[in-house]
Design a protein around this motif. Structure first.
Motif, short mmCIF file in Angstrom:
data_model
loop_
_atom_site.label_atom_id
_atom_site.label_comp_id
_atom_site.label_asym_id
_atom_site.label_seq_id
_atom_site.Cartn_x
_atom_site.Cartn_y
_atom_site.Cartn_z
N MET A 44 -0.96 0.33 6.17
CA MET A 44 -1.53 -0.45 5.08
C MET A 44 -2.49 0.35 4.20
O MET A 44 -2.74 -0.03 3.07
CB MET A 44 -2.20 -1.70 5.62
CG MET A 44 -1.19 -2.66 6.18
SD MET A 44 -1.99 -4.17 6.76
CE MET A 44 -0.61 -4.99 7.50
N VAL A 45 -3.00 1.45 4.70
CA VAL A 45 -3.93 2.24 3.90
C VAL A 45 -3.23 2.87 2.69
O VAL A 45 -3.84 3.13 1.68
CB VAL A 45 -4.64 3.32 4.76
CG1 VAL A 45 -3.71 4.46 5.10
CG2 VAL A 45 -5.89 3.82 4.06
N SER A 46 -1.93 3.05 2.78
CA SER A 46 -1.18 3.69 1.68
C SER A 46 -0.55 2.67 0.74
O SER A 46 0.25 3.03 -0.11
CB SER A 46 -0.09 4.59 2.26
OG SER A 46 0.84 3.83 2.98
N SER A 47 -0.92 1.41 0.87
CA SER A 47 -0.31 0.37 0.06
C SER A 47 -1.39 -0.51 -0.57
O SER A 47 -2.39 -0.82 0.06
CB SER A 47 0.61 -0.49 0.92
OG SER A 47 1.09 -1.59 0.18
N ASP A 48 -1.14 -0.93 -1.80
CA ASP A 48 -2.03 -1.88 -2.46
C ASP A 48 -1.49 -3.30 -2.37
O ASP A 48 -2.04 -4.22 -2.95
CB ASP A 48 -2.19 -1.51 -3.95
CG ASP A 48 -2.93 -0.20 -4.12
OD1 ASP A 48 -3.73 0.16 -3.24
OD2 ASP A 48 -2.69 0.48 -5.14
N LEU A 49 -0.39 -3.46 -1.68
CA LEU A 49 0.28 -4.75 -1.61
C LEU A 49 -0.18 -5.56 -0.42
O LEU A 49 -0.71 -5.02 0.55
CB LEU A 49 1.79 -4.53 -1.49
CG LEU A 49 2.44 -3.69 -2.59
CD1 LEU A 49 3.91 -3.46 -2.25
CD2 LEU A 49 2.30 -4.38 -3.93
N ASP A 50 0.04 -6.85 -0.50
CA ASP A 50 -0.15 -7.70 0.67
C ASP A 50 0.93 -7.32 1.67
O ASP A 50 2.09 -7.11 1.29
CB ASP A 50 -0.03 -9.18 0.30
CG ASP A 50 -1.16 -9.63 -0.63
OD1 ASP A 50 -2.13 -8.87 -0.81
OD2 ASP A 50 -1.04 -10.73 -1.17
N GLU A 51 0.56 -7.23 2.91
CA GLU A 51 1.49 -6.77 3.95
C GLU A 51 1.41 -7.68 5.17
O GLU A 51 0.36 -8.21 5.49
CB GLU A 51 1.13 -5.35 4.41
CG GLU A 51 1.15 -4.31 3.33
CD GLU A 51 2.53 -3.76 3.03
OE1 GLU A 51 3.50 -4.14 3.71
OE2 GLU A 51 2.63 -2.95 2.10
N THR A 52 2.53 -7.79 5.87
CA THR A 52 2.57 -8.43 7.17
C THR A 52 3.25 -7.47 8.13
O THR A 52 4.34 -6.99 7.86
CB THR A 52 3.34 -9.76 7.13
OG1 THR A 52 2.71 -10.64 6.20
CG2 THR A 52 3.39 -10.40 8.49
N LEU A 53 2.58 -7.19 9.23
CA LEU A 53 3.15 -6.37 10.29
C LEU A 53 3.32 -7.22 11.53
O LEU A 53 2.45 -8.02 11.87
CB LEU A 53 2.25 -5.19 10.62
CG LEU A 53 2.23 -4.04 9.63
CD1 LEU A 53 1.22 -2.99 10.08
CD2 LEU A 53 3.59 -3.40 9.49
N THR A 54 4.44 -7.03 12.20
CA THR A 54 4.74 -7.76 13.42
C THR A 54 5.18 -6.78 14.49
O THR A 54 5.95 -5.87 14.20
CB THR A 54 5.85 -8.80 13.18
OG1 THR A 54 5.44 -9.71 12.17
CG2 THR A 54 6.19 -9.57 14.45
N VAL A 55 4.70 -6.97 15.69
CA VAL A 55 5.22 -6.27 16.85
C VAL A 55 5.91 -7.32 17.71
O VAL A 55 5.29 -8.30 18.11
CB VAL A 55 4.11 -5.57 17.66
CG1 VAL A 55 4.66 -5.00 18.95
CG2 VAL A 55 3.46 -4.48 16.83
#
Length: 84
Positions: A44-55
């Protein structure tokens, strides 16, 4: 020990997976949350977008046994969240 497949998804798209041997469900949850934390920082540090991460964690039979997600909405101070 049991073998589990950990899959990481970013906005629903797979970033990859890995097999991990774990003793119990407590260790499984701890490892999944640790992975989610570490990967979210890197991704997420390399993105300005809203993000969702799932494991998601599957047993060796392919059954989903655990999943955890983190959603981040980002904006820099003084910026209009709509981008104007």
């Amino acid at each position: 020990m049991a073998k589990y497949r950990f899959e990481v998804l970013r906005n629903g798209k797979s970033l990859g997976d890995a097999w991990v041997d774990l003793r119990n469900l407590s260790d499984l949850r701890r490892e999944a949350l640790r992975a989610l934390h570490d990967i979210s920082v890197d991704e997420m540090v390399s993105s300005d977008l809203d993000e969702t991460l799932t494991v998601s964690v599957h047993d060796d039979g392919g059954r989903l046994v655990y999943a955890a997600s983190i959603a981040v909405s980002q904006s820099l101070a003084g910026e209009d969240p709509a981008g104007h």
